[in-house]
Structure formats: structure tokens, C-alpha cells
Scaffold this active site. Structure first.
Site: not given
Ligand code: IDP
Ligand code: MG
Length: 139
Positions: A9, A49, A57, A85, A91, A102, A112, A115, A126
Site C-alpha cells: 500500500k 473494496y 471506514f 495472511r 489487520t 504489519r 497498514n 493487502h 482479485e
Molecule cells: P484485511 O486487510 O486484514 O483483510 P479487512 O477487514 O478486509 O482487513 O479491511 C480492509 C482494510 O480496511 C484493512 O486492511 C484496513 O486498512 C481497513 N480497515 C479495516 N477495519 C478497519 C477499522 O476498523 N478502522 C479503519 N480501517 C479499517
Molecule cells: Mg480483507
């Protein structure tokens, strides 16, 4: 053997971490079989997304992923989806295990670093979102 989509990212690109992050994958026997650097448009990011469109968010997420260039790649190997993962970590970087990307490189949950696809089904979607067949080099 599986393919999974990885994105480095904008926050990690900004910190000059492309090499360090790709090394984590290679050290864990994942092969980079496709890669490109691009700057996502708002429209493309919203589509990528889309599963999160009702989350609070969502707008921040789209803003963050379009804030600079990204490196999109396909990682290939045994159990690649779950392995990636695990290498990425949770996350929320504050909850991520020691030694994960991370934990070591992320700024916060919005920024973070990486992805990674979360299931076989989503990995297929994807991968084809970003790559054509002739851009993928399985070896
Ligand atoms: P992941 O990237 O670990 O798969 P996802 O739940 O798919 O997590 O969420 C996608 C992205 O959205 C995350 O990588 C993070 O940057 C952002 N995100 C997820 N949950 C939150 C939150 O509670 N607050 C702010 N950003 C979030
Ligand atoms: Mg995800």
C-alpha cells in the site's frame, strides 16, 4: 499450490519498504509470479473494496489506497493465501504478532502496509481484477 493477490500500500511505498516486504514473501517460499506498480483511480479503488462499501471506514480506505502508488503482485506457493495472511499479521498492527509485516512496518489500521486476499474465491477475483493471463509467470 495457490495464487494470492498482494498489494504493497502507499504508506509502505512512501517508507521505501518494497524490497523489505517482498523479501518476507520470498523468505517464506512464496514466489512473485506477476507484479506491477500503479496509482489506483478513485473508481478502481471503490470497485476493488466494494465488499466494504457499507463499513464506516470505506471512504478512508479508498482515500488511503489512492494516496500514492501501490505495488500489486501475485504470490504463488503452497497454501499461499493463508501463508500470506500469516506473514502480513492482523489487520490492526497493534494486535499483529511480532515479526509480521504489519507489526514491523505499518503505521496504523488505516495505513497498514499491505493487502492480501482472504479466501480462495476472493484470490481468484482479485488476481483477475489486476492481471491478464499473459502477465502471470508461474514457475
Ligand atoms: P484485511 O486487510 O486484514 O483483510 P479487512 O477487514 O478486509 O482487513 O479491511 C480492509 C482494510 O480496511 C484493512 O486492511 C484496513 O486498512 C481497513 N480497515 C479495516 N477495519 C478497519 C477499522 O476498523 N478502522 C479503519 N480501517 C479499517
Ligand atoms: Mg480483507
Amino acid at each position: 499450490m495457490q495464487q494470492t493477490l498482494s498489494i504493497i500500500k502507499p504508506d509502505a511505498i512512501e517508507k521505501n519498504l518494497i524490497g523489505k516486504i517482498l523479501s518476507r514473501f520470498e523468505e517464506n517460499n512464496l514466489k512473485v509470479i506477476a507484479a506491477k506498480m500503479l496509482h489506483l483511480t478513485k473508481e478502481k479503488a471503490q470497485k476493488f473494496y466494494e465488499v466494504h462499501k457499507d463499513k464506516p471506514f470505506y471512504n478512508d480506505l479508498v482515500e488511503s489506497i489512492t494516496s500514492g502508488p501501490v505495488l500489486v503482485s501475485i504470490l504463488y506457493g503452497e497454501d499461499a493465501i493463508q501463508k500470506n495472511r500469516k506473514i502480513m499479521g492482523a489487520t490492526d498492527p497493534q494486535k499483529a504478532d511480532k515479526g509480521t509485516i504489519r507489526k514491523d512496518f505499518a503505521t496504523n489500521i488505516d495505513r497498514n502496509a499491505v493487502h492480501g486476499s482472504d479466501s480462495v474465491e476472493n484470490a481468484k477475483i482479485e488476481v483477475s481484477f489486476f492481471f491478464k493471463e499473459n502477465e502471470i509467470f508461474i514457475r
